[in-house]
Design a protein around this motif. Structure first.
Motif, PDB file in Angstrom:
ATOM      1  N   VAL A  24       0.841  -1.207   0.000  1.00  0.00           N
ATOM      2  CA  VAL A  24       0.000   0.000   0.000  1.00  0.00           C
ATOM      3  C   VAL A  24       0.872   1.252   0.000  1.00  0.00           C
ATOM      4  CG1 VAL A  24      -1.777   1.305   1.234  1.00  0.00           C
ATOM      5  CG2 VAL A  24      -1.888  -1.195   1.181  1.00  0.00           C
ATOM      6  N   ALA A  25       1.934   1.246   0.805  1.00  0.00           N
ATOM      7  CA  ALA A  25       2.828   2.417   0.878  1.00  0.00           C
ATOM      8  C   ALA A  25       3.457   2.703  -0.478  1.00  0.00           C
ATOM      9  CB  ALA A  25       3.905   2.190   1.929  1.00  0.00           C
ATOM     10  N   CYS A  26       3.802   1.651  -1.218  1.00  0.00           N
ATOM     11  CA  CYS A  26       4.394   1.834  -2.551  1.00  0.00           C
ATOM     12  C   CYS A  26       3.410   2.480  -3.516  1.00  0.00           C
ATOM     13  CB  CYS A  26       4.852   0.496  -3.115  1.00  0.00           C
ATOM     14  SG  CYS A  26       6.375  -0.113  -2.369  1.00  0.00           S
ATOM     15  N   PHE A  27       2.125   2.199  -3.322  1.00  0.00           N
ATOM     16  CA  PHE A  27       1.110   2.809  -4.193  1.00  0.00           C
ATOM     17  C   PHE A  27       1.194   4.331  -4.137  1.00  0.00           C
ATOM     18  CE2 PHE A  27      -3.156   4.741  -4.487  1.00  0.00           C
ATOM     19  CZ  PHE A  27      -3.451   4.443  -5.804  1.00  0.00           C
ATOM     20  N   PHE A  28       1.482   4.859  -2.942  1.00  0.00           N
ATOM     21  CA  PHE A  28       1.528   6.316  -2.778  1.00  0.00           C
ATOM     22  C   PHE A  28       2.879   6.914  -3.198  1.00  0.00           C
ATOM     23  CE2 PHE A  28      -1.884   5.051   0.176  1.00  0.00           C
ATOM     24  CZ  PHE A  28      -2.910   5.805  -0.388  1.00  0.00           C
ATOM     25  N   ILE A  77       5.154  -8.968  -5.003  1.00  0.00           N
ATOM     26  CA  ILE A  77       5.458  -7.681  -5.636  1.00  0.00           C
ATOM     27  C   ILE A  77       6.378  -6.858  -4.740  1.00  0.00           C
ATOM     28  CG2 ILE A  77       4.489  -5.432  -6.275  1.00  0.00           C
ATOM     29  CD1 ILE A  77       2.034  -6.953  -7.347  1.00  0.00           C
ATOM     30  N   PHE A  78       6.032  -6.766  -3.447  1.00  0.00           N
ATOM     31  CA  PHE A  78       6.866  -5.951  -2.560  1.00  0.00           C
ATOM     32  C   PHE A  78       8.256  -6.559  -2.401  1.00  0.00           C
ATOM     33  CE2 PHE A  78       8.584  -4.732   1.594  1.00  0.00           C
ATOM     34  CZ  PHE A  78       8.747  -3.377   1.332  1.00  0.00           C
ATOM     35  N   LYS A 118       5.521   1.600 -11.513  1.00  0.00           N
ATOM     36  CA  LYS A 118       4.426   1.586 -12.490  1.00  0.00           C
ATOM     37  C   LYS A 118       4.137   0.146 -12.945  1.00  0.00           C
ATOM     38  CE  LYS A 118       3.007   3.827 -16.849  1.00  0.00           C
ATOM     39  NZ  LYS A 118       2.780   2.658 -17.711  1.00  0.00           N
ATOM     40  N   LYS A 119       5.196  -0.588 -13.262  1.00  0.00           N
ATOM     41  CA  LYS A 119       5.026  -1.979 -13.673  1.00  0.00           C
ATOM     42  C   LYS A 119       4.388  -2.809 -12.561  1.00  0.00           C
ATOM     43  CE  LYS A 119       8.655  -2.518 -17.170  1.00  0.00           C
ATOM     44  NZ  LYS A 119       9.891  -3.267 -17.535  1.00  0.00           N
ATOM     45  N   ALA A 120       4.791  -2.505 -11.313  1.00  0.00           N
ATOM     46  CA  ALA A 120       4.260  -3.258 -10.174  1.00  0.00           C
ATOM     47  C   ALA A 120       2.749  -3.127 -10.092  1.00  0.00           C
ATOM     48  CB  ALA A 120       4.905  -2.761  -8.881  1.00  0.00           C
ATOM     49  N   PHE A 121       2.231  -1.907 -10.308  1.00  0.00           N
ATOM     50  CA  PHE A 121       0.789  -1.674 -10.160  1.00  0.00           C
ATOM     51  C   PHE A 121       0.009  -1.904 -11.454  1.00  0.00           C
ATOM     52  CE2 PHE A 121       2.484   0.194  -6.373  1.00  0.00           C
ATOM     53  CZ  PHE A 121       1.551  -0.193  -5.424  1.00  0.00           C
ATOM     54  N   GLU A 122       0.707  -2.346 -12.470  1.00  0.00           N
ATOM     55  CA  GLU A 122       0.052  -2.814 -13.695  1.00  0.00           C
ATOM     56  C   GLU A 122       0.054  -4.344 -13.761  1.00  0.00           C
ATOM     57  OE1 GLU A 122       2.389  -0.953 -16.702  1.00  0.00           O
ATOM     58  OE2 GLU A 122       1.210   0.899 -16.703  1.00  0.00           O
ATOM     59  N   GLY A 123       0.657  -4.979 -12.729  1.00  0.00           N
ATOM     60  CA  GLY A 123       0.725  -6.431 -12.705  1.00  0.00           C
ATOM     61  C   GLY A 123       1.790  -7.005 -13.623  1.00  0.00           C
ATOM     62  N   LYS A 124       2.812  -6.198 -13.963  1.00  0.00           N
ATOM     63  CA  LYS A 124       3.833  -6.626 -14.917  1.00  0.00           C
ATOM     64  C   LYS A 124       5.197  -6.869 -14.282  1.00  0.00           C
ATOM     65  CE  LYS A 124       1.611  -3.994 -18.645  1.00  0.00           C
ATOM     66  NZ  LYS A 124       1.740  -2.837 -19.576  1.00  0.00           N
ATOM     67  N   LEU A 125       5.280  -6.745 -12.954  1.00  0.00           N
ATOM     68  CA  LEU A 125       6.579  -6.883 -12.306  1.00  0.00           C
ATOM     69  C   LEU A 125       6.878  -8.330 -11.934  1.00  0.00           C
ATOM     70  CD1 LEU A 125       8.982  -5.142 -11.357  1.00  0.00           C
ATOM     71  CD2 LEU A 125       7.933  -5.086  -9.097  1.00  0.00           C
ATOM     72  N   VAL A 126       5.857  -9.051 -11.494  1.00  0.00           N
ATOM     73  CA  VAL A 126       6.029 -10.473 -11.165  1.00  0.00           C
ATOM     74  C   VAL A 126       4.955 -11.274 -11.900  1.00  0.00           C
ATOM     75  CG1 VAL A 126       7.009  -9.982  -8.890  1.00  0.00           C
ATOM     76  CG2 VAL A 126       4.543 -10.339  -9.110  1.00  0.00           C
ATOM     77  N   LYS A 127       5.194 -12.549 -12.050  1.00  0.00           N
ATOM     78  CA  LYS A 127       4.229 -13.402 -12.744  1.00  0.00           C
ATOM     79  C   LYS A 127       3.032 -13.699 -11.852  1.00  0.00           C
ATOM     80  CE  LYS A 127       7.502 -15.767 -15.809  1.00  0.00           C
ATOM     81  NZ  LYS A 127       8.082 -17.088 -16.190  1.00  0.00           N
TER      82      LYS A 127
END
Length: 460
Positions: free
Chosen positions: A123-127, A169-170, A411-420
């Motif tokens: 959540v903190a990363c979102f901000f 993700i984190f 940005k990739k993390a919150f688009e679902g592109k950082l991890v499978k």
């Protein structure tokens, strides 16, 4: 708004308000606070304690415990926001509390406390995400006041991955940011070393060592004298007082302390204009080689006026026109030296916004060589500092690239592109169903309790 089609199918979108609680800061009067720790007082974080996504615990204010509710104590995982500040660039900044903090946060801040259904680090990363930063930037441009409302945060769309994916993700973000932070740390260390070297160059210059190796410690080179700024000046003057209501679209540029940068350059883009009569302009006008020195706020910052613009200095700047012959650059570089800055700091007064009076500025003692030696020393200084400038520019560009890379990763993390995605993960819909059912249950129990209290009126 986040498009559901741009995130994985196992994710959901909710409002931030569903992910936790936004707590208000502590209200207190200035006379009930202290800059020093004392018994039965607690430290309070303010907007200036949020820097680069981190909390710093310097320059804290302390208030009596009676003003702080138990809920307002900062807990590990809390996200502290700057909701209002005199500095617009601070508004909307956030930082995660890495540990419990036996203190609170002021009324110009707020804390978002994620509920137990979410990974607090995620959540903190979102901000810190580009999505959040873009929205805050848009809000800032659309208002004339430097503050956020609660709904600006609570009404944001928040992408929710499955619980296990939040953790993955984190974990990946931590891994990537660890390497990135090491690189940034090295760059910042190099920046500090450059500052030390710049001051060393100036020290050597005004001891005469840049142009003469046979210098006796504590003695001036042969042919040098000591003077002070008051004796060197032809005259000095500071400009008229004015307010923002006096600004106009056209007219004479008026330079403020904020228009003079540490490197001596003038910010003409933001310098306001005033409609002055010709006699007023002639009284205060700046001409080539006038030396500008800030005397309030960022005291001792200097610049040489070398423009063909019609301009005057504001009331918090003083400008000097020196007697001939002097190399104005020699005096300018001396003012940037540690010796001169130490003098200005020693004689400044005032808390929060220090100021210098003119007599104390003019007491500044300056070692003066013959003019030909001044020219030679300036050449040596600028040769060395120009190399520093090029290195500094390279470092700053690298730091900007590092920040761009950080934002790209988030940005990739919150688009679902950082991890499978793992098809075995429980989808976010199930997580949200449990969360909402628990919330409904708690609300029902609370209502029942209130009804019983009303019936019995507290008498059993």
């Amino acid at each position: 708004m986040i498009d559901k089609n741009e995130i994985p199918k196992s994710w959901e979108i909710i409002k931030v308000s569903e992910a936790g609680e936004l707590l208000r800061g502590v209200n207190y009067k200035k006379e009930n606070s202290s800059s020093q720790s004392q018994e039965n007082y607690l430290p309070v974080l303010r907007a200036n304690n949020i820097q680069n996504g981190e909390l710093n615990f310097e320059d804290l204010v302390f208030v009596s415990k009676k003003y702080v509710a138990a809920k307002q104590l900062v807990k590990k995982g809390d996200i502290v926001f700057a909701m209002s500040s005199g500095s617009k660039h601070l508004v909307g900044k956030s930082a995660k509390a890495k540990e419990n903090f036996n203190g609170s946060f002021g009324a110009f801040c707020a804390v978002f406390r994620p509920n137990e259904y979410f990974n607090k680090d995620f959540v903190a990363c979102f901000f810190q995400s580009p999505y959040y930063k873009k929205l805050i930037s848009a809000i800032a441009k659309g208002t004339n006041i430097n503050n956020l409302k609660r709904e600006h945060i609570l009404d944001l769309d928040f992408p929710v991955p499955p619980s296990k994916e939040q953790e993955r993700i984190f974990s990946k973000l931590e891994e990537l940011f660890s390497d990135l932070d090491k690189g940034i740390e090295s760059l910042e260390k190099a920046q500090k070393q450059l500052k030390v070297y710049r001051q060393a160059v100036l020290k050597w210059a005004f001891e005469g060592r840049l142009t003469n190796e046979k210098i006796v410690d504590g003695e001036l080179p042969i042919g040098w004298i000591k003077s002070n700024l008051g004796m060197l000046k032809e005259f000095s003057l500071y400009g008229p007082r004015f307010s923002s209501q006096d600004y106009s679209e056209t007219g004479v540029a008026i330079l403020r302390t904020t228009d003079i940068s540490e490197n001596g350059k003038v910010d003409w883009v933001n310098a306001p204009k005033l409609n002055l009569t010709e006699p007023e302009y002639q009284k205060y006008k700046l001409i080539k080689d006038d030396l500008l020195i800030t005397r309030t706020g960022s005291i001792g910052t200097a610049s040489i006026f070398n423009d063909d613009k019609r301009a005057i200095a504001g009331a918090f700047l003083i400008y000097y026109r020196l007697k001939k012959p002097f190399n104005i650059q020699f005096i300018f570089h001396f003012i940037k030296s540690h010796t001169a800055q130490k003098h200005f700091k020693k004689f400044s007064s005032g808390v929060g916004r220090p100021n210098l009076n003119v007599p104390n500025i003019e007491l500044l003692e300056i070692p003066i060589p013959p003019l030909d030696k001044q020219n030679e020393i300036v050449k040596e200084i600028e040769s060395r500092l120009s190399v520093c400038d090029k290195i500094e520019e390279t470092i700053e560009n690298s730091l900007l690239q590092a920040e761009a890379l950080r934002l790209s990763i988030i940005k990739k993390a919150f688009e679902g592109k950082l991890v499978k995605q793992n098809p075995k993960d429980e989808p976010a819909t199930k997580l949200l169903e449990r969360m909402r059912a628990e919330k409904k249950k708690n609300e029902m129990e609370k209502k029942t309790k209130l009804k019983l209290e009303k019936v019995y009126d507290g008498n059993f």
